[in-house]
Design an enzyme around this catalytic site. Structure first.
Site, PDB file in Angstrom:
ATOM      1  N   SER A 188       0.867  -1.178   0.000  1.00 30.76           N
ATOM      2  CA  SER A 188       0.000   0.000   0.000  1.00 30.76           C
ATOM      3  C   SER A 188       0.895   1.217   0.000  1.00 30.76           C
ATOM      4  O   SER A 188       2.073   1.134   0.383  1.00 30.76           O
ATOM      5  CB  SER A 188      -0.876  -0.003   1.259  1.00 30.76           C
ATOM      6  OG  SER A 188      -1.474   1.258   1.486  1.00 30.76           O
ATOM      7  N   TYR A 246      -2.255  -0.532  10.652  1.00 35.71           N
ATOM      8  CA  TYR A 246      -2.163  -0.859   9.224  1.00 35.71           C
ATOM      9  C   TYR A 246      -0.863  -0.325   8.635  1.00 35.71           C
ATOM     10  O   TYR A 246      -0.154  -1.034   7.912  1.00 35.71           O
ATOM     11  CB  TYR A 246      -3.370  -0.256   8.505  1.00 35.71           C
ATOM     12  CG  TYR A 246      -3.445  -0.534   7.024  1.00 35.71           C
ATOM     13  CD1 TYR A 246      -3.861  -1.778   6.555  1.00 35.71           C
ATOM     14  CD2 TYR A 246      -3.141   0.450   6.085  1.00 35.71           C
ATOM     15  CE1 TYR A 246      -3.953  -2.038   5.192  1.00 35.71           C
ATOM     16  CE2 TYR A 246      -3.224   0.209   4.722  1.00 35.71           C
ATOM     17  CZ  TYR A 246      -3.640  -1.041   4.284  1.00 35.71           C
ATOM     18  OH  TYR A 246      -3.721  -1.287   2.936  1.00 35.71           O
TER      19      TYR A 246
END
Length: 253
Positions: free
Chosen positions: A137, A150
Site C-alpha cells: 500500500s 495498518y
C-alpha cells in the site's frame, strides 16, 4: 499471449477486488491459478471464470496455510508465483487502538506474509524464475493518520520484501511489492462508509475525499494494479528485485 505458460500462481485474497483482477490477468497470460481465501463463494466464482482452483484458508493460521499449499500443488503442481494480496484495514485514533486490533491487523497484513512466503519458498527456489509479489500500500511508504496498525504492518511488509530480495538475490527468485494508492475496492468502500457515518457526508462525497490523495483525483483501478503485478512476474523482469512500486497516480511519498 501465453507469456506465463508453465507457471502456477497462487494468489491470496483472490476472490474479489485487486486479488481477482490479478488472477484474471495472470490467467490471461497462460498461468495456472490457485486462489486462496476464507470465503468460498467469491473464490469459486472467480476460479470458475478463469479455470482456476481454490483452497480455503485463513492466511493468519500457519496450519491452514500449509494445507492450502498442499492442495494447490495437488491441483496445479509446484508454485512458481506467489502473490500476497490478502489484507485488511481498520481505523481508529491511536489512543483507542486496542491490543486486539493491533494483533489482528498485523496478523493479516504481516504475519500472513511470513507464513505464505515460507510455505512457497521451496517451490520458488526450484523454479527457473520464481516470483513473490506482495500487494502492500502507499501506507507502506508513508504515514497516514488514524490507521497506525495498518501503516506499521504495511511498512513491515516492504521490509520483509527487501530482506528476502537481498537474501535470495543470487537465485532465480525475485521479491517485490506493489503499493497501490486508494483503489476502487470493497476495502475503500468500507472506508468511505466510515467517513459517511462520522461526518454525515453522502457516499460519493466520501469517495471523492479519498480520491483526493491521488493527484489525478481518481481512485486507482484494480486492473491497473494487476498490470504492475504481471510486469514483475514476466521473465524479462528478472532484474527488478527488492522494489516497492507505487501505483498511485503521482501521490508524493
Amino acid at each position: 499471449m501465453s507469456r506465463l505458460a508453465g507457471h502456477h500462481a497462487l494468489v491470496t485474497g483472490g476472490g474479489t477486488g485487486i486479488g481477482a483482477a490479478i488472477a484474471r490477468r495472470l490467467a490471461a497470460e497462460g498461468a495456472k491459478l490457485t486462489l486462496v481465501g476464507r470465503r468460498e463463494k467469491p473464490l469459486q466464482e472467480t476460479a470458475e471464470a478463469i479455470g482456476g482452483a481454490i483452497a480455503l484458508a485463513d492466511v493468519t493460521d500457519r496450519l491452514q496455510v500449509e494445507g492450502a499449499f498442499t492442495a494447490a500443488r495437488h491441483a496445479n503442481g509446484p508454485v512458481t508465483i506467489l502473490v500476497n494480496n490478502a489484507g485488511a484495514a481498520e481505523s481508529a485514533p491511536f489512543p483507542k487502538v486496542g491490543e486486539d486490533m493491533w494483533k489482528r491487523l498485523l496478523a493479516v497484513n504481516l504475519d500472513a506474509l511470513f507464513h505464505c512466503c515460507q510455505a512457497a519458498l521451496p517451490d520458488l527456489l526450484q523454479a527457473e524464475a520464481g516470483r513473490i509479489v506482495t500487494i502492500a500500500s502507499t501506507a507502506s511508504l508513508k504515514g497516514y493518520a488514524y490507521i497506525a496498525p495498518y501503516v506499521a504492518a504495511k511498512h513491515g511488509a516492504v521490509g520483509l520484501t527487501r530482506a528476502l530480495a537481498a537474501e535470495y538475490a543470487r537465485t532465480g527468485m525475485t521479491v517485490n511489492a506493489v503499493c497501490p494508492g486508494f483503489t476502487d475496492t470493497d476495502l475503500v468502500a468500507r472506508a468511505a462508509a466510515e467517513i459517511t457515518a462520522k461526518t454525515g457526508r453522502d457516499d460519493e462525497a466520501s469517495r471523492t475525499e479519498l480520491a483526493k490523495f491521488n493527484p489525478q483525483r481518481r481512485l486507482i483501478k484494480p486492473a491497473e494494479v494487476a498490470e504492475a503485478v504481471l510486469w514483475l512476474c514476466l521473465p524479462e523482469s528478472q532484474a527488478i528485485n527488492g522494489q516497492a512500486i507505487a501505483v498511485a497516480g503521482g501521490e508524493v511519498m
